[in-house]
Design a protein around this motif. Structure first.
Motif, PDB file in Angstrom:
ATOM      1  N   ILE A  32      66.623 106.956  24.164  1.00 31.98           N
ATOM      2  CA  ILE A  32      66.256 107.941  23.138  1.00 31.98           C
ATOM      3  C   ILE A  32      67.067 107.704  21.864  1.00 31.98           C
ATOM      4  CG2 ILE A  32      66.296 110.397  22.524  1.00 31.98           C
ATOM      5  CD1 ILE A  32      65.827 110.946  25.564  1.00 31.98           C
ATOM      6  N   LEU A  33      68.379 107.516  22.015  1.00 34.27           N
ATOM      7  CA  LEU A  33      69.239 107.298  20.850  1.00 34.27           C
ATOM      8  C   LEU A  33      68.788 106.077  20.049  1.00 34.27           C
ATOM      9  CD1 LEU A  33      72.697 108.028  22.505  1.00 34.27           C
ATOM     10  CD2 LEU A  33      71.596 109.402  20.730  1.00 34.27           C
ATOM     11  N   LYS A  34      68.458 104.995  20.763  1.00 36.68           N
ATOM     12  CA  LYS A  34      68.022 103.766  20.083  1.00 36.68           C
ATOM     13  C   LYS A  34      66.644 103.937  19.450  1.00 36.68           C
ATOM     14  CE  LYS A  34      69.615 101.021  23.637  1.00 36.68           C
ATOM     15  NZ  LYS A  34      69.577  99.806  24.441  1.00 36.68           N
ATOM     16  N   ALA A  35      65.704 104.492  20.202  1.00 32.89           N
ATOM     17  CA  ALA A  35      64.333 104.618  19.717  1.00 32.89           C
ATOM     18  C   ALA A  35      64.259 105.485  18.459  1.00 32.89           C
ATOM     19  CB  ALA A  35      63.440 105.201  20.807  1.00 32.89           C
ATOM     20  N   GLU A  36      65.062 106.516  18.413  1.00 31.50           N
ATOM     21  CA  GLU A  36      65.019 107.434  17.276  1.00 31.50           C
ATOM     22  C   GLU A  36      66.048 107.077  16.208  1.00 31.50           C
ATOM     23  OE1 GLU A  36      62.439 109.032  17.191  1.00 31.50           O
ATOM     24  OE2 GLU A  36      61.945 108.992  19.321  1.00 31.50           O
ATOM     25  N   GLN A  37      66.776 105.990  16.427  1.00 32.68           N
ATOM     26  CA  GLN A  37      67.823 105.562  15.497  1.00 32.68           C
ATOM     27  C   GLN A  37      68.699 106.751  15.119  1.00 32.68           C
ATOM     28  OE1 GLN A  37      65.963 103.444  12.269  1.00 32.68           O
ATOM     29  NE2 GLN A  37      65.185 101.852  13.627  1.00 32.68           N
ATOM     30  N   ALA A  38      69.218 107.375  16.164  1.00 34.07           N
ATOM     31  CA  ALA A  38      70.038 108.583  16.002  1.00 34.07           C
ATOM     32  C   ALA A  38      71.304 108.281  15.204  1.00 34.07           C
ATOM     33  CB  ALA A  38      70.404 109.143  17.375  1.00 34.07           C
ATOM     34  N   PRO A  39      71.759 109.247  14.424  1.00 35.76           N
ATOM     35  CA  PRO A  39      72.998 109.064  13.667  1.00 35.76           C
ATOM     36  C   PRO A  39      74.188 108.818  14.598  1.00 35.76           C
ATOM     37  CG  PRO A  39      71.924 111.152  13.103  1.00 35.76           C
ATOM     38  CD  PRO A  39      71.154 110.541  14.218  1.00 35.76           C
ATOM     39  N   LEU A  40      75.148 108.075  14.103  1.00 37.61           N
ATOM     40  CA  LEU A  40      76.301 107.697  14.912  1.00 37.61           C
ATOM     41  C   LEU A  40      77.051 108.904  15.464  1.00 37.61           C
ATOM     42  CD1 LEU A  40      78.033 105.430  16.029  1.00 37.61           C
ATOM     43  CD2 LEU A  40      79.292 105.420  13.875  1.00 37.61           C
ATOM     44  N   ASP A  41      77.103 109.990  14.717  1.00 38.76           N
ATOM     45  CA  ASP A  41      77.841 111.159  15.212  1.00 38.76           C
ATOM     46  C   ASP A  41      77.246 111.704  16.507  1.00 38.76           C
ATOM     47  OD1 ASP A  41      75.630 112.148  13.634  1.00 38.76           O
ATOM     48  OD2 ASP A  41      76.615 114.108  13.561  1.00 38.76           O
ATOM     49  N   LEU A  42      75.930 111.596  16.686  1.00 32.46           N
ATOM     50  CA  LEU A  42      75.318 112.050  17.941  1.00 32.46           C
ATOM     51  C   LEU A  42      75.700 111.129  19.097  1.00 32.46           C
ATOM     52  CD1 LEU A  42      71.767 113.153  16.760  1.00 32.46           C
ATOM     53  CD2 LEU A  42      73.781 114.562  17.194  1.00 32.46           C
ATOM     54  N   TRP A  43      75.770 109.831  18.825  1.00 30.17           N
ATOM     55  CA  TRP A  43      76.214 108.885  19.849  1.00 30.17           C
ATOM     56  C   TRP A  43      77.623 109.258  20.320  1.00 30.17           C
ATOM     57  CZ3 TRP A  43      73.848 104.051  21.385  1.00 30.17           C
ATOM     58  CH2 TRP A  43      72.614 103.803  20.772  1.00 30.17           C
ATOM     59  N   LEU A  44      78.487 109.561  19.348  1.00 29.77           N
ATOM     60  CA  LEU A  44      79.873 109.883  19.671  1.00 29.77           C
ATOM     61  C   LEU A  44      80.008 111.198  20.430  1.00 29.77           C
ATOM     62  CD1 LEU A  44      81.548 108.760  16.335  1.00 29.77           C
ATOM     63  CD2 LEU A  44      81.571 107.564  18.542  1.00 29.77           C
ATOM     64  N   ILE A  45      79.223 112.187  20.055  1.00 29.69           N
ATOM     65  CA  ILE A  45      79.247 113.480  20.755  1.00 29.69           C
ATOM     66  C   ILE A  45      78.852 113.283  22.213  1.00 29.69           C
ATOM     67  CG2 ILE A  45      78.073 115.719  20.959  1.00 29.69           C
ATOM     68  CD1 ILE A  45      77.923 115.688  17.833  1.00 29.69           C
ATOM     69  N   ILE A  46      77.788 112.530  22.447  1.00 27.59           N
ATOM     70  CA  ILE A  46      77.308 112.306  23.813  1.00 27.59           C
ATOM     71  C   ILE A  46      78.310 111.468  24.596  1.00 27.59           C
ATOM     72  CG2 ILE A  46      75.502 111.194  25.185  1.00 27.59           C
ATOM     73  CD1 ILE A  46      73.526 112.189  22.956  1.00 27.59           C
ATOM     74  N   ALA A  47      78.854 110.423  23.984  1.00 32.73           N
ATOM     75  CA  ALA A  47      79.857 109.593  24.658  1.00 32.73           C
ATOM     76  C   ALA A  47      81.071 110.430  25.038  1.00 32.73           C
ATOM     77  CB  ALA A  47      80.264 108.429  23.760  1.00 32.73           C
ATOM     78  N   ARG A  48      81.547 111.243  24.113  1.00 30.93           N
ATOM     79  CA  ARG A  48      82.717 112.087  24.383  1.00 30.93           C
ATOM     80  C   ARG A  48      82.452 113.052  25.530  1.00 30.93           C
ATOM     81  NH1 ARG A  48      83.922 114.528  19.310  1.00 30.93           N
ATOM     82  NH2 ARG A  48      82.487 116.176  19.908  1.00 30.93           N
ATOM     83  N   GLU A  49      81.240 113.585  25.587  1.00 29.27           N
ATOM     84  CA  GLU A  49      80.919 114.520  26.668  1.00 29.27           C
ATOM     85  C   GLU A  49      80.909 113.807  28.018  1.00 29.27           C
ATOM     86  OE1 GLU A  49      80.643 118.025  28.372  1.00 29.27           O
ATOM     87  OE2 GLU A  49      80.886 117.752  26.219  1.00 29.27           O
ATOM     88  N   TYR A  50      80.380 112.591  28.058  1.00 30.80           N
ATOM     89  CA  TYR A  50      80.446 111.817  29.299  1.00 30.80           C
ATOM     90  C   TYR A  50      81.907 111.626  29.722  1.00 30.80           C
ATOM     91  CZ  TYR A  50      75.593 110.361  30.177  1.00 30.80           C
ATOM     92  OH  TYR A  50      74.268 110.332  30.516  1.00 30.80           O
ATOM     93  N   PHE A  51      82.772 111.315  28.761  1.00 28.98           N
ATOM     94  CA  PHE A  51      84.190 111.110  29.042  1.00 28.98           C
ATOM     95  C   PHE A  51      84.823 112.387  29.595  1.00 28.98           C
ATOM     96  CE2 PHE A  51      88.688 110.847  27.934  1.00 28.98           C
ATOM     97  CZ  PHE A  51      89.006 109.628  28.502  1.00 28.98           C
ATOM     98  N   LYS A  52      84.517 113.532  28.974  1.00 28.92           N
ATOM     99  CA  LYS A  52      85.057 114.821  29.428  1.00 28.92           C
ATOM    100  C   LYS A  52      84.651 115.120  30.865  1.00 28.92           C
ATOM    101  CE  LYS A  52      85.106 117.381  25.063  1.00 28.92           C
ATOM    102  NZ  LYS A  52      84.452 118.513  24.373  1.00 28.92           N
ATOM    103  N   GLN A  53      83.459 114.664  31.243  1.00 28.96           N
ATOM    104  CA  GLN A  53      82.951 114.899  32.592  1.00 28.96           C
ATOM    105  C   GLN A  53      83.453 113.856  33.592  1.00 28.96           C
ATOM    106  OE1 GLN A  53      78.656 115.373  32.493  1.00 28.96           O
ATOM    107  NE2 GLN A  53      78.771 116.824  30.808  1.00 28.96           N
ATOM    108  N   GLY A  54      84.317 112.947  33.134  1.00 28.96           N
ATOM    109  CA  GLY A  54      84.870 111.932  34.027  1.00 28.96           C
ATOM    110  C   GLY A  54      83.929 110.775  34.304  1.00 28.96           C
ATOM    111  N   LYS A  55      82.875 110.656  33.523  1.00 28.44           N
ATOM    112  CA  LYS A  55      81.893 109.573  33.700  1.00 28.44           C
ATOM    113  C   LYS A  55      82.234 108.456  32.713  1.00 28.44           C
ATOM    114  CE  LYS A  55      78.440 112.915  35.157  1.00 28.44           C
ATOM    115  NZ  LYS A  55      77.232 113.634  34.769  1.00 28.44           N
ATOM    116  N   VAL A  56      83.300 107.712  33.064  1.00 26.72           N
ATOM    117  CA  VAL A  56      83.868 106.718  32.155  1.00 26.72           C
ATOM    118  C   VAL A  56      82.922 105.543  31.927  1.00 26.72           C
ATOM    119  CG1 VAL A  56      85.828 105.166  31.781  1.00 26.72           C
ATOM    120  CG2 VAL A  56      86.198 107.428  32.773  1.00 26.72           C
ATOM    121  N   GLU A  57      82.215 105.102  32.943  1.00 22.67           N
ATOM    122  CA  GLU A  57      81.293 103.973  32.783  1.00 22.67           C
ATOM    123  C   GLU A  57      80.182 104.312  31.788  1.00 22.67           C
ATOM    124  OE1 GLU A  57      79.891 100.367  32.707  1.00 22.67           O
ATOM    125  OE2 GLU A  57      81.726 100.902  33.764  1.00 22.67           O
ATOM    126  N   GLN A  58      79.615 105.505  31.882  1.00 20.17           N
ATOM    127  CA  GLN A  58      78.577 105.934  30.950  1.00 20.17           C
ATOM    128  C   GLN A  58      79.158 106.066  29.540  1.00 20.17           C
ATOM    129  OE1 GLN A  58      79.200 107.142  33.953  1.00 20.17           O
ATOM    130  NE2 GLN A  58      77.348 107.783  34.995  1.00 20.17           N
TER     131      GLN A  58
END
Length: 69
Positions: A32-58
């Motif tokens: 979804i992020l790639k197809a919609e060429q989402a702004p970088l800040d959304l990528w970072l928000i989602i990545a950070r949330e994965y990290f907070k949940q302990g999902k380091v690989e994601q």
């Protein structure tokens, strides 16, 4: 419940992503992020949330894809 909204290109619509319900497999979110060429800040928000949940690989997967050309 915190959410982010990914704008759909050439449309008034948005894709809603519930941050507390991120999929174990990050490929759906990445598509979804790639197809919609989402702004970088959304990528970072989602990545950070994965990290907070302990999902380091994601977390790494999102950051790697988001920082590639």
């Amino acid at each position: 419940m915190a959410c982010v909204y990914i704008p759909v290109q050439n449309s008034e619509e948005e894709v809603r992503v519930a941050l507390d319900q991120l999929p174990r497999d990050a490929s759906d979110i990445l598509d979804i992020l790639k197809a919609e060429q989402a702004p970088l800040d959304l990528w970072l928000i989602i990545a950070r949330e994965y990290f907070k949940q302990g999902k380091v690989e994601q977390f790494r997967q999102i950051l790697e894809e988001g920082s590639s050309p």
